[in-house]
Design an enzyme around this catalytic site. Structure first.
Site, PDB file in Angstrom:
ATOM      1  CG  LEU A 227      48.194  26.772 108.299  1.00  0.00           C
ATOM      2  CD1 LEU A 227      48.259  25.332 108.744  1.00  0.00           C
ATOM      3  CD2 LEU A 227      47.144  27.532 109.107  1.00  0.00           C
ATOM      4  CG  ASP A 258      49.609  36.344  95.400  1.00  0.00           C
ATOM      5  OD1 ASP A 258      48.516  35.881  95.795  1.00  0.00           O
ATOM      6  OD2 ASP A 258      49.904  37.553  95.457  1.00  0.00           O
TER       7      ASP A 258
HETATM    8  O1  RIB Z   1      49.295  39.148  97.527  1.00  0.00           O
HETATM    9  C1  RIB Z   1      50.073  40.298  97.290  1.00  0.00           C
HETATM   10  C2  RIB Z   1      49.356  41.201  96.333  1.00  0.00           C
HETATM   11  O2  RIB Z   1      48.170  41.677  96.935  1.00  0.00           O
HETATM   12  C3  RIB Z   1      50.134  42.452  95.968  1.00  0.00           C
HETATM   13  O3  RIB Z   1      50.950  42.265  94.839  1.00  0.00           O
HETATM   14  C4  RIB Z   1      49.045  43.496  95.797  1.00  0.00           C
HETATM   15  O4  RIB Z   1      48.962  44.025  94.511  1.00  0.00           O
HETATM   16  C5  RIB Z   1      47.758  42.824  96.229  1.00  0.00           C
HETATM   17  O5  RIB Z   1      47.020  42.385  95.166  1.00  0.00           O
END
Ligand code: RIB
Length: 332
Positions: A227, A258
């Site tokens: 969130l 990520d």
């Molecule tokens: O989540 C970010 C990522 O989304 C970036 O690095 C870009 O390449 C896309 O995959």
């Protein structure tokens, strides 16, 4: 201290061209940026690096082109010390690229051109079966072909290997794929796309925790909803939890999700409970937004644990004595 459980990431790998601007352009408008960088990206590659700097042994299965962009990607992964033996080059398709715009607010917009990522087919999953069945945890994302995600979920689930699915961006994966996800990791928009949550734009952490609870068993084995600046929630058959994020100055949110997901995977793979992995992943995400870019913004394991207020054993950080094997400075 390094983790013991191997994380296998079937991942998208892009090279990101990022322009930093005061605010997003309107359609048809030309604006000038005040900064630009080219860096490794791709949700899969970012998550693999995040899991690696969090201390997990990581295999990244990916596809790149036979081009200079691919050379740059391999060199960057090597700089992090991440093994690149499961990354193959496609003779004809170019390395995936992402065009990213980051506004001064820290928000971003991203356009991905998949290129060689689309060569990560279900046949590659079958060819990598031995690697999958010996993993502690398999992780993938919505940037790969749907058939590949579905095949990976089936192979991992058949082998009893924990399958973690970050459905970013939302993709029309099969119901058994969602059902096998443990957890399904989504942001609030992706959550709504798979039927978790409501149309309401705003909801509290506790309300999202309830939405996550309602999706356990109905949609996925366990569920994590990120969130943004508010933090994240999680629910599984064992319980449900909220983790509020600390208040920080966000300069670039690109790849923060990520960083969160890779960290979560690393700590789950070493056997930490979901509640604890959630808290650590929220700390990792909060650190990541405070620097530009993706992989270069991920803080190392000791800094992330410290920011989460935990020591290596998962106990509360002792401000007077410090954690057992960490003498570094706190970073958040
Ligand atoms: O989540 C970010 C990522 O989304 C970036 O690095 C870009 O390449 C896309 O995959």
């Amino acid at each position: 201290m390094a983790a013991s459980g191997r994380v296998v990431v079937f991942g998208s790998l892009n090279v990101d061209s990022t322009s930093y601007v005061a605010s997003f352009p309107e359609p048809g408008e030309t604006i000038l940026s005040h900064g630009f960088q080219v860096a490794l990206g791709g949700k899969g590659s970012n998550q693999a690096v995040a899991a690696h700097v969090a201390g997990a042994p990581v295999d990244l299965v990916a596809r790149i082109g036979a081009d200079a962009t691919g050379d740059f990607a391999i060199a960057t992964l090597a700089r992090f010390g991440l093994p690149t033996g499961a990354i193959a080059r496609h003779p004809d398709a170019p390395t995936g690229v992402a065009q990213i715009t980051v506004a001064d607010s820290g928000e971003n917009s991203i356009i991905v051109t998949g290129g060689a990522n689309l060569a990560l087919t279900p046949e590659v999953v079958d060819a990598e079966r031995a690697r999958i069945v010996s993993a502690a945890l398999v992780l993938t994302q919505g940037e790969l072909p749907v058939a590949t995600i579905d095949r990976l979920a089936a192979v991992a689930d058949d082998a009893g290997v924990r399958f973690v699915l970050n459905l970013a961006p939302p993709a029309a994966v099969a119901e058994p794929t969602l059902a096998a996800a443990d957890p399904l990791v989504v942001n609030e928009h992706e959550a709504r796309a798979v039927g978790v949550g409501t149309d309401a734009a705003a909801a509290s952490l506790d309300e999202w925790r309830e939405h996550a609870v309602s999706a356990v068993g109905r949609i996925a084995r366990s569920v994590v909803v990120t969130l943004g600046a508010a933090g994240a929630v999680a629910a599984s058959g064992e319980g449900s939890w909220t983790a509020a994020a600390p208040s920080v100055d966000a300069v670039d949110t690109t790849g923060a999700g990520d960083g969160f997901t890779g960290t979560l995977a690393a700590f789950l793979a070493e056997g930490r409970p979901l509640e604890e992995a959630l808290r650590i992943a929220v700390a990792a995400g909060a650190l990541a937004v405070q620097a530009r870019g993706t992989v270069d913004a991920y803080a190392p394991r000791d800094a992330v644990l410290r920011a989460a207020g935990l020591d290596e054993a998962g106990d509360a950080w002792d401000a007077a004595g410090g954690a057992a094997d960490d003498a570094g400075d706190a970073t958040a």
